[in-house]
Every structure is written in C-alpha cells, then in structure tokens.
Design a protein around this motif. Sequence first.
Motif, PDB file in Angstrom:
ATOM      1  N   THR A   1       0.746  -0.899   0.157  1.00  0.00           N
ATOM      2  CA  THR A   1       0.715   0.084   0.235  1.00  0.00           C
ATOM      3  C   THR A   1       0.608   1.073  -0.245  1.00  0.00           C
ATOM      4  O   THR A   1       0.729   2.268  -0.375  1.00  0.00           O
ATOM      5  CB  THR A   1      -0.885   0.122   1.036  1.00  0.00           C
ATOM      6  OG1 THR A   1      -1.829  -1.182   1.085  1.00  0.00           O
ATOM      7  CG2 THR A   1      -2.150   0.700   1.233  1.00  0.00           C
ATOM      8  N   ILE A   2       2.264   0.790   0.729  1.00  0.00           N
ATOM      9  CA  ILE A   2       3.110   1.794   0.926  1.00  0.00           C
ATOM     10  C   ILE A   2       3.783   2.506  -0.549  1.00  0.00           C
ATOM     11  O   ILE A   2       3.376   3.823  -0.924  1.00  0.00           O
ATOM     12  CB  ILE A   2       3.550   1.947   1.975  1.00  0.00           C
ATOM     13  CG1 ILE A   2       3.282   1.504   3.476  1.00  0.00           C
ATOM     14  CG2 ILE A   2       4.732   3.267   1.853  1.00  0.00           C
ATOM     15  CD1 ILE A   2       3.970   1.669   4.626  1.00  0.00           C
ATOM     16  N   VAL A   3       4.015   1.087  -0.919  1.00  0.00           N
ATOM     17  CA  VAL A   3       4.682   1.867  -2.462  1.00  0.00           C
ATOM     18  C   VAL A   3       3.769   2.595  -3.645  1.00  0.00           C
ATOM     19  O   VAL A   3       4.030   3.639  -4.155  1.00  0.00           O
ATOM     20  CB  VAL A   3       5.244   0.173  -2.934  1.00  0.00           C
ATOM     21  CG1 VAL A   3       6.051   0.755  -4.057  1.00  0.00           C
ATOM     22  CG2 VAL A   3       6.338  -0.213  -1.708  1.00  0.00           C
TER      23      VAL A   3
ATOM     24  N   ILE B   1       3.093   6.140  -3.270  1.00  0.00           N
ATOM     25  CA  ILE B   1       4.271   6.435  -3.407  1.00  0.00           C
ATOM     26  C   ILE B   1       4.585   6.582  -5.267  1.00  0.00           C
ATOM     27  O   ILE B   1       4.111   8.229  -5.277  1.00  0.00           O
ATOM     28  CB  ILE B   1       5.371   5.788  -2.488  1.00  0.00           C
ATOM     29  CG1 ILE B   1       5.650   6.439  -1.433  1.00  0.00           C
ATOM     30  CG2 ILE B   1       6.649   7.020  -3.331  1.00  0.00           C
ATOM     31  CD1 ILE B   1       6.903   5.408  -0.990  1.00  0.00           C
ATOM     32  N   ILE B   2       4.397   5.393  -6.110  1.00  0.00           N
ATOM     33  CA  ILE B   2       4.234   5.562  -7.397  1.00  0.00           C
ATOM     34  C   ILE B   2       3.154   6.914  -7.577  1.00  0.00           C
ATOM     35  O   ILE B   2       3.537   7.449  -8.219  1.00  0.00           O
ATOM     36  CB  ILE B   2       4.332   5.014  -7.900  1.00  0.00           C
ATOM     37  CG1 ILE B   2       4.950   3.301  -6.848  1.00  0.00           C
ATOM     38  CG2 ILE B   2       4.186   4.157  -9.197  1.00  0.00           C
ATOM     39  CD1 ILE B   2       4.944   2.348  -7.367  1.00  0.00           C
TER      40      ILE B   2
ATOM     41  N   HIS C   1       8.447  14.121  -0.054  1.00  0.00           N
ATOM     42  CA  HIS C   1       9.110  14.649  -0.938  1.00  0.00           C
ATOM     43  C   HIS C   1       8.061  14.304  -2.043  1.00  0.00           C
ATOM     44  O   HIS C   1       8.810  14.021  -3.215  1.00  0.00           O
ATOM     45  CB  HIS C   1      10.513  13.960  -0.643  1.00  0.00           C
ATOM     46  CG  HIS C   1      11.513  14.827   0.015  1.00  0.00           C
ATOM     47  ND1 HIS C   1      12.430  15.964  -0.731  1.00  0.00           N
ATOM     48  CD2 HIS C   1      11.829  15.099   1.407  1.00  0.00           C
ATOM     49  CE1 HIS C   1      12.680  16.479   0.351  1.00  0.00           C
ATOM     50  NE2 HIS C   1      11.993  15.702   1.663  1.00  0.00           N
ATOM     51  N   PHE C   2       7.442  13.164  -1.544  1.00  0.00           N
ATOM     52  CA  PHE C   2       6.493  12.445  -2.587  1.00  0.00           C
ATOM     53  C   PHE C   2       5.289  12.768  -2.266  1.00  0.00           C
ATOM     54  O   PHE C   2       4.300  12.256  -3.244  1.00  0.00           O
ATOM     55  CB  PHE C   2       6.768  10.641  -2.529  1.00  0.00           C
ATOM     56  CG  PHE C   2       7.925  10.301  -2.645  1.00  0.00           C
ATOM     57  CD1 PHE C   2       8.748  10.398  -3.659  1.00  0.00           C
ATOM     58  CD2 PHE C   2       9.025  10.266  -1.708  1.00  0.00           C
ATOM     59  CE1 PHE C   2       9.951   9.851  -3.899  1.00  0.00           C
ATOM     60  CE2 PHE C   2      10.109   9.908  -1.824  1.00  0.00           C
ATOM     61  CZ  PHE C   2      10.882   9.557  -2.989  1.00  0.00           C
ATOM     62  N   ASN C   3       4.657  13.596  -1.741  1.00  0.00           N
ATOM     63  CA  ASN C   3       3.741  14.335  -1.937  1.00  0.00           C
ATOM     64  C   ASN C   3       2.380  12.763  -1.189  1.00  0.00           C
ATOM     65  O   ASN C   3       1.389  12.630  -1.923  1.00  0.00           O
ATOM     66  CB  ASN C   3       3.213  15.186  -3.058  1.00  0.00           C
ATOM     67  CG  ASN C   3       1.979  15.681  -3.147  1.00  0.00           C
ATOM     68  OD1 ASN C   3       2.023  16.328  -2.045  1.00  0.00           O
ATOM     69  ND2 ASN C   3       1.037  16.284  -4.461  1.00  0.00           N
ATOM     70  N   THR C   4       2.913  11.971  -0.554  1.00  0.00           N
ATOM     71  CA  THR C   4       2.091  11.264  -0.454  1.00  0.00           C
ATOM     72  C   THR C   4       1.540  10.928   1.061  1.00  0.00           C
ATOM     73  O   THR C   4       1.889  12.076   1.958  1.00  0.00           O
ATOM     74  CB  THR C   4       3.075  10.087   0.152  1.00  0.00           C
ATOM     75  OG1 THR C   4       3.638   9.594  -0.690  1.00  0.00           O
ATOM     76  CG2 THR C   4       2.427   8.706   0.013  1.00  0.00           C
ATOM     77  N   ASN C   5      -0.084  10.377   1.003  1.00  0.00           N
ATOM     78  CA  ASN C   5      -1.405  11.226   2.117  1.00  0.00           C
ATOM     79  C   ASN C   5      -0.447  10.095   2.948  1.00  0.00           C
ATOM     80  O   ASN C   5      -0.145   9.161   3.312  1.00  0.00           O
ATOM     81  CB  ASN C   5      -2.524  10.224   1.736  1.00  0.00           C
ATOM     82  CG  ASN C   5      -3.379  10.847   2.613  1.00  0.00           C
ATOM     83  OD1 ASN C   5      -2.699  10.652   3.889  1.00  0.00           O
ATOM     84  ND2 ASN C   5      -4.506  10.990   2.238  1.00  0.00           N
TER      85      ASN C   5
END
Lengths: 305, 365
Positions: free
Chosen positions: A275-277, A280-281, B141-145
Amino acid sequence: MIFEAILLTVITAATPLVIAAFGELVTERAGVLNLGVEGMMIMGAVGAFAAAQATGSPYIGLLAGIATGAVFSLLFGFLTLTLVTNQVATGLALTILGLGASGMLGESYVGIPGIKVPQVYIPYLSDIPFIGPVLFHQDLVFYLSIALVIGINWFLFKSRRGLKLRAIGDNHSSAHALGIDVIRTRYLAVMFGGACAGLAGAQLSLVYTPQWVENMAAGRGWIALALVVFASWRPWRVLAGGYLFGAVSIGQLHAQAFGIGIPSQFLSMLPYAATIVVLIIISHNRRTTLINTPASLGKAFVPDR
Amino acid sequence: MRIELEKRPQVSKLFGFVSPLLALVLTLVAGSIMFALLGKDPVGALNAFFVEPLLEVWSLHELAIKAAPLILIAVGLSVCYRSNNWNIGAEGQFTIGAIAGSILPIVFYDWHSPLVLPLMLIMGAIGGALFAAIPALLKAHFNTNEILTSLMLVYIAQLFLDWLIRGAWRDPKGFNFPVSRDFAPEAILPAIWEESGRAHWAFVFAILAAILVWFMMRYTLKGFEIVVLGQSERAGRFAGFSSRRMIWFSFLLSGALAGLAGISEVSGSIGHLQPAISPGYGFTAIIVAFLGRLNPLGIIASGLVLALTYLGGEAAQLSIGVSDKVTRVFQGLLLFFVLSCDTLIFYRIRIVWSRVQAVTGKVAQ
C-alpha cells in the motif's frame, strides 16, 4: 488446478477491498473524506454475522450488513455535514467507535461457527472448464461487486445525478449556487459509502472467513481508502487495484504455506508495505494528483442563507 | 425539522471552555443509556467506572501510569494536528520506540551501568522519531498521504515486534512463551513514590513535555509558525515559513515523544518486551489531543480522563461484569461528542421546525 484455486482465493480476498473502495469513491467524488471505512466495515461484519445467526439466512445477513454500515455512516454524516466538524477527526472517531462497539456486540459470537453465503450455480456456464468455476461459480457478493463497478461507472459518468454529484465534489459553492442540494446529496453519498463498507464487512464474516473474530477487518478499510487514491477516483482502476492487492495478500499466504525461508511476519507485512509503495508511485507527481482529486474533498460546506 | 448553523461573529471563548465539559456530560448520559440497555444499573455502573478508581491511593498511581503515555503521545500529536499534519501512526512509533529502547537491556544484557537507563530512553525517543520520519519523508518529498502511510506502518511495526519476540529476542529461559528476557534492575524506570504505589517517572516526563510544548506554542516563533502553517499554508509561505520543514519538525517531535512513551511503558510498567505492549495508547491519544483542544495543558487533564476510562473498564469488568470493550466504546463516544460540541464554538445552532418558520425568521431579522 492449483492456479485455479489461487485465482479463486484472490477473488475472495479482493472482493471486500473493491466493494468498500467503490463506496468510498462515490463519497469522495461528492467531496466528503470519510476515514471511518474500517469502522463501518467492522460494524457491517458484526451486524451481518449476528443477523445471519439469528435468522439462519446468509442473505438476510448480507442485507443486515449493508443496513448496519449505512446507519452507522449516518453518525459521520450528521457530524460532518450538519455540524460541519473536521472530516478527518470525525472519520477517525467513527473507526474508534466502530472497533469498540463491534468488539462489545460480537463478544458472544466468538468461536461460533458461521453461516457461509453459498455459491451460485449457473447452469451450463458454471461447467465451462477453468472460466466456469472462476467467473460463474461464485457467491452473490462477487456478482454484486461486478454489478457495482458497472453501475457506479454509469452513474458517475453517464447520468445527470452523477454529474451533479461530481460537480458538488469539485466545487460545492458553485453547485449550491446552481440550486443543487449539496447537503442532501452528500448525505446520500456518505450513506452509500457506509452501505458498501457494510457489505464489504458482511463479505468478511459470511464469505471470506465465515466466523466472527474481533478486529477481523485488520486494516482492510484503510487499504480500501488507499485504493481510492491509487485509482485516482476511477471505478475501473479500483477494480484493477483491488485485485492487485488481493493477489499480494493471497500470495503471502501461499508463500507461508510453501514454507519459503522468510518469517511469516514479514510476509504478513506485504499488503501494508505494498500500500505504501503504491501510494508513493501514485502521488509523487503532484500535478496529476491535483488534477484528479475532487477539489472540495475534505472541505466543510456551510450554506449561506 | 432542520438544524441551521449561523456563524458567530467571533469565536466563543465561553464555549471553548464549556464544550469539552459538555462532551463529557453527554458521554456519561450516553454511557448510562448503554449500561441500561445492557441490563446494568446505570448509576452503579458509572460509579464503578468513573468514581471508585479515584478513591484509593494505589489506583491513583495506576491512573498516572496509564495517563503518562497518553499525555506524552497526545502532546506530540497536538503539534502535528495544529500544523495540519495528520500523524495517526503513533501506535507504531510507540512500538518501535519500545523496541529501540530495549536493545540495551535485551541484546547487551551483560552491560551494567547507571548509563543504561538514560541511554535506553534516548534510544527509544530516537527510534520513535526515525519511524515517524518515514511518513514525513514520504509526505515532504513524494506528496504521499501521511494518514494512510503512518497508519500502514502501525501494522508493520506490530508485526516486526511479533517477529522479534518470537524469534531472535525470545527469552531462552521463557518456557517458549513469546516474551523477551526480563530487564535488569538498572534498566527499570524507577517509581516516583515507592511507598504508596507503582507510578513511575514516565508521568513526570509527560508533565514536563506538556509544559515545554505549551511554552513553545505560546511564547516562541516556532509555535507561531506551527499555528500559521496549520491555518493557512499560503499565509505561512508568504511569511517565509517552510511547510516542508514543518512536516519534518512535527513528525519527528511527535514520533520522539511516542517512542519515549513506548520505552517508558516497557521499562516502567511491563519489565520486558511482549507481543502486546499497548492497549491502543497511540489511537486513544488522538482522542486525548482533541479533548484537550490541542492545548498541551488541556491534554494533561484529558489524558487523566481517558486514563480513567481504561482503569474504569478494568474495574467495571471485575465488579459489575461488563466487557472491557466498553472502554473503547466510551472513548469513541467521547471523541464524537467532543467534535460535535466544538461546533458550538464557531456557530450558533438553531433548530428550525418548518420551512415557513425559517422564512419568517429571516424576514424578522
């Protein structure tokens, strides 16, 4: 044959993720961020299990799961839509309350054998080799999930009401000015999300592992939330993403069964790590996320009178 | 019937103070209804839940023990939430803090020195901060939630602890039970007031952290920066504040405090590592932060209240035979009522019985 068996388990594992994510997708398209999916899901699971035990019918169980999820989501709706509370905090509250209440309600069901939703046998189609068992010899919930993706896709992008719903999600003030009832539509969207999460929970306690275990949603509600981001708010991509995640979580189970040299705990981390990966993508490109996210997602709306 | 909100011309100071109290009262009312539905005498049940634990000295100590991690974590979370960073993975940072701090007493158990305990606490805080750095890095840096990533990391942390305890760190003399070796005496966080009960120094850390963060929020530029960036990122940018740096700051701070809470809990209350080290402190601390109105001093009070729900849950389980799950229900209800009562701070609530009345009301104005 082994491949067919794996495929069947992947479908069963993916179905609750996909259904819960469809519900949240519609809610978010209407501009409401409901982080209570995990709570609504677990409430649906316990409601469905209890109703199935009481009546002996798995189908009444499924209906009860849907109803429980929808009614439970009204709590969230009332707070965020009528009382304009912070959506993030309220969603967390819904999850905390749902985990507690389901644990309490389900206490007497621990260890009781559950009632499984039977598979539907379709004459001729179910007999086709390979395709038959995989596609046409499934339980009702699987068919519902497929119907949902078609229905939601049509509703959002082909129907007038769907257009209004998307308009509300993108700019609630303009939609309000055009005379669309923002609050009512959002209430319906939240309840639809709740009903889907409830059905997803019912699938867990009536199909996936037909029994009641405390905390049996095990983060699937959160993975469903991530799926919506992954799918950039598009129904077909939710379906694809859901099956990807189903494959990851089943893959780790099979890997454990084969006894490869990695400790089981690390394999169990895989769905969460995946889920995390994936997040990120999907989100590293700021511009595409901005384009796809409903613009008023998570923002409170107070009509001026 | 409809409910209409009317924005107050200015934020109500009165309700800022009254709303948490009102939420408590409403929770008690809802709780007594719940007990009545369960077939228990509501007055007796509430008494067992919320009053009896306060009547004895030893149980006041237990209250301090349970309040300490809640306050420590919630103080950190309040900085995050104030700055609009939604760290909800404190449970995982707590776990990793406990693991990192336990390296000395478990792996280097031969080393005896008065330095062990302070080093353990520091390593715990660093462990928590490093684990919180993951969602911070991803967001910055990746704008991830950050909500989803920090939460997924909770499951990963718990599985990692489970693996350690069942594998490399399992006590060789533990009869195959999944526990680590017991900490040596110099690795145990001492009690504050040994004569009367078990309460240990974590409670002091919690109060100190609350006061320090309160001071920071109120009197320093950093505190101002947190509030400005939280309310409007754009305004903050114009003032020259970096929202990216704020992500790092708030996550590292809250992670360090959660990690400190983790190692304090393990070395002060449990004395070894085991698969379950927290009854959900990291999630309950979210409620503590909101009930305390994201104010560190308010969090001290709300931490004690939520600690009481844990203690009352245990007591009520024994004395009136209700499930300890009631605790979680109480906590959830409390957060709901806190959030809904907060509406009163910003809005006047009017109940409109019919459409006609709404129109006449408007004309009358």
